[in-house]
Design an enzyme around this catalytic site. Sequence first.
Site, PDB file in Angstrom:
ATOM      1  N   ASP A 224      60.029  44.515  40.475  1.00  0.00           N
ATOM      2  CA  ASP A 224      60.650  43.330  39.884  1.00  0.00           C
ATOM      3  C   ASP A 224      59.621  42.544  39.079  1.00  0.00           C
ATOM      4  OD1 ASP A 224      59.335  42.571  42.291  1.00  0.00           O
ATOM      5  OD2 ASP A 224      60.472  40.701  42.376  1.00  0.00           O
TER       6      ASP A 224
ATOM      7  N   GLU B 115      59.222  41.398  45.226  1.00  0.00           N
ATOM      8  CA  GLU B 115      57.917  40.775  45.492  1.00  0.00           C
ATOM      9  C   GLU B 115      57.852  39.368  44.914  1.00  0.00           C
ATOM     10  OE1 GLU B 115      53.826  39.443  44.826  1.00  0.00           O
ATOM     11  OE2 GLU B 115      55.335  39.809  43.300  1.00  0.00           O
TER      12      GLU B 115
HETATM   13  C1  LIG Z   1      35.541  33.396  40.349  1.00  0.00           C
HETATM   14  C2  LIG Z   1      36.737  33.238  39.579  1.00  0.00           C
HETATM   15  C3  LIG Z   1      37.484  34.428  39.320  1.00  0.00           C
HETATM   16  C4  LIG Z   1      38.830  34.079  38.934  1.00  0.00           C
HETATM   17  C5  LIG Z   1      39.568  35.260  38.630  1.00  0.00           C
HETATM   18  C6  LIG Z   1      40.957  34.948  38.376  1.00  0.00           C
HETATM   19  C7  LIG Z   1      41.642  36.142  37.950  1.00  0.00           C
HETATM   20  C8  LIG Z   1      43.082  35.923  38.056  1.00  0.00           C
HETATM   21  C9  LIG Z   1      43.795  37.111  37.683  1.00  0.00           C
HETATM   22  C10 LIG Z   1      44.900  37.458  38.247  1.00  0.00           C
HETATM   23  C11 LIG Z   1      45.581  36.665  39.259  1.00  0.00           C
HETATM   24  C12 LIG Z   1      45.727  37.416  40.517  1.00  0.00           C
HETATM   25  C13 LIG Z   1      47.109  37.615  40.833  1.00  0.00           C
HETATM   26  C14 LIG Z   1      47.242  38.357  42.094  1.00  0.00           C
HETATM   27  C15 LIG Z   1      48.600  38.910  42.285  1.00  0.00           C
HETATM   28  C16 LIG Z   1      49.639  37.839  42.349  1.00  0.00           C
HETATM   29  C17 LIG Z   1      51.007  38.396  42.419  1.00  0.00           C
HETATM   30  C18 LIG Z   1      51.999  37.273  42.342  1.00  0.00           C
HETATM   31  O1  LIG Z   1      52.258  36.775  41.286  1.00  0.00           O
HETATM   32  N1  LIG Z   1      52.541  36.860  43.473  1.00  0.00           N
HETATM   33  C19 LIG Z   1      53.436  35.766  43.563  1.00  0.00           C
HETATM   34  C20 LIG Z   1      54.286  35.938  44.786  1.00  0.00           C
HETATM   35  C21 LIG Z   1      55.430  35.020  44.773  1.00  0.00           C
HETATM   36  C22 LIG Z   1      56.141  35.022  46.091  1.00  0.00           C
HETATM   37  C23 LIG Z   1      57.257  34.043  46.101  1.00  0.00           C
HETATM   38  N2  LIG Z   1      56.936  32.771  45.657  1.00  0.00           N
HETATM   39  C24 LIG Z   1      52.661  34.465  43.692  1.00  0.00           C
HETATM   40  O2  LIG Z   1      51.542  34.438  44.198  1.00  0.00           O
HETATM   41  O3  LIG Z   1      53.188  33.440  43.256  1.00  0.00           O
HETATM   42 ZN   LIG Z   2      52.922  41.142  41.050  1.00  0.00          ZN
HETATM   43 ZN   LIG Z   3      53.837  38.234  39.784  1.00  0.00          ZN
END
Ligand SMILES: CCCCCCCC/C=C\CCCCCCCC(=O)N[C@@H](CCCCN)C(=O)O
Ligand SMILES: [Zn+2]
Ligand SMILES: [Zn+2]
Length: 510
Positions: A133, A197
Amino acid sequence: MAALCGRAVVCSLAGLLVLFVSVLLIRTYTWPERAVRQWHWKEPSGMELMEEEKEQLIEALKGAIRIPTVSFSEDKQNTTALAEFGKYIEKVFPNVFSSKLITHEVFGNYSHLFKVNGSDHTLQPYMLLAHLDVVPATPESWEVSPFSGVEQDGYIYGRGTLDDKSSLIGILQALEFLLKKGYKPCRSFYIGLGHDEEVFGHRGAKIMAEELKNRKVKLAFLVDEGLPVIDGIIPGLNCPVALIGITEKGSLTLKLTVNGSPGHSSFPPLESSIGILSAAVSRLEQNPMPNKFGEGPERAMFEHVASKFVFPLNIVMANLWAFSLVVSRFLAQSSSTNAMIRTTTALTIFQSGIKSNVVPPTATATVNFRIHPAQTVKEVLDIVRKTIQDERVELSVMNSFDPLPVSSHDVESVGYQILQHTIHSVFSGAPSAPAVCIGNTDSRYFVPLTNNIYRFNPVILKKEDLNRIHGLNERISKEALERLVQFYFQLIQNADIDKIPIPHRATHEL
Ligand SMILES: CCCCCCCC/C=C\CCCCCCCC(=O)N[C@@H](CCCCN)C(=O)O
Ligand SMILES: [Zn+2]
Ligand SMILES: [Zn+2]
């Protein structure tokens, strides 16, 4: 006499300064000299993709992007698209679906669980996770239609190209290629593809994890989406670094409600529900949660890559015992690094009012906190109450969970070492470091099955691309997509390593 005393003080201070500088330099230039157990790696086969394979891969991702598997909320998902996606992967990856080595089950109508049976039953299985999704996209704000899978200047555009259809297609494509080459794994593994997810994963990953737990499955390790290979995101870090999420922040979503006195706008109340609520959320934003740098695994991340910082930051990072205050202030300056060092406060929804001359009775706001590993939901709630200090603001918890356990990441940790070795060979020797995943993933449901959960997205991400995740013009380069498949292709083969490490020379970890 006074002159003599003065000289003695100056000499002592100079001595201390020399000692301080010596300690800094010794720690910097002998850092990090950690011994790494060298495993007996088999050379994985077929690293390079052929032109025809590259083409298949690119078409597979474009087709996946064109199916709008959008999750709007837990009760509003595009179920037609989710069903279509199931048929799509069956068509595009025929070997995966027909192999005698593989069993396939569907959970919650649209989530998929594969088990690839290995030949050596003494090896504990592992698991790869991804989700099908995606979050919604507003087409009018995009340069290309978000569900068209358009290719431009070497990039494939569309919702899901980074999060998380690239990984989903990458895993299945790698397995499809391996099966075509006649590969048979030694170690069994599961592939879990969740369908919700983005809206908590209650009907997909959670159910799959519960079922595996009922079947008494224990996993050697699990790899899910997560942190990328960062490039140019931390100032002063002079090479790409792969961040492996060894834990994940907790989350707390609060609804704030103020019930005031409604009425005619010509004689408004002295304080309206909107005014009271605005002041409360403003206080939350103006008073960030405490800086926790050094109290969680984020400190280890900087120490791991200390030697990769430019001078004199290399000295600073190798000596956080002396400079952690300065570093933490520096990290607080940008949103992505700030997220690593504290519980973040995000004001995400604000609602009130229906007409310009009606004072509304109620105002509500939603605030999402992502909880630093050194804090708990309870601690954050206590701070919120103290910060708002207004009993007219009612708080209700919409959902919450504490930060996730820290996975093993030492030299004996099979999963971590397999991941680190694969990253090293696919990303041209890029160093990796354990880190805190700032977003949440489906992997949290698998905590009862393994202590070794790693959140990693095998893609190089530059600063200018950060906001494309869940944002506008999400894209992946064709080159990055090929590398992503090579990553899973190698990871699967590297995971066949047996449990017995071959003792070897000590070497640099990085
Ligand atoms: C030292 C600093 C380094 C910073 C690096 C930042 C890099 C950021 C890059 C990516 C972000 C990571 C994302 C990880 C996966 C997240 C998946 C996601 O979007 N999950 C959702 C789940 C929602 C559940 C219901 N609300 C979320 O976290 O919101
Ligand atoms: Zn994701
Ligand atoms: Zn996401």
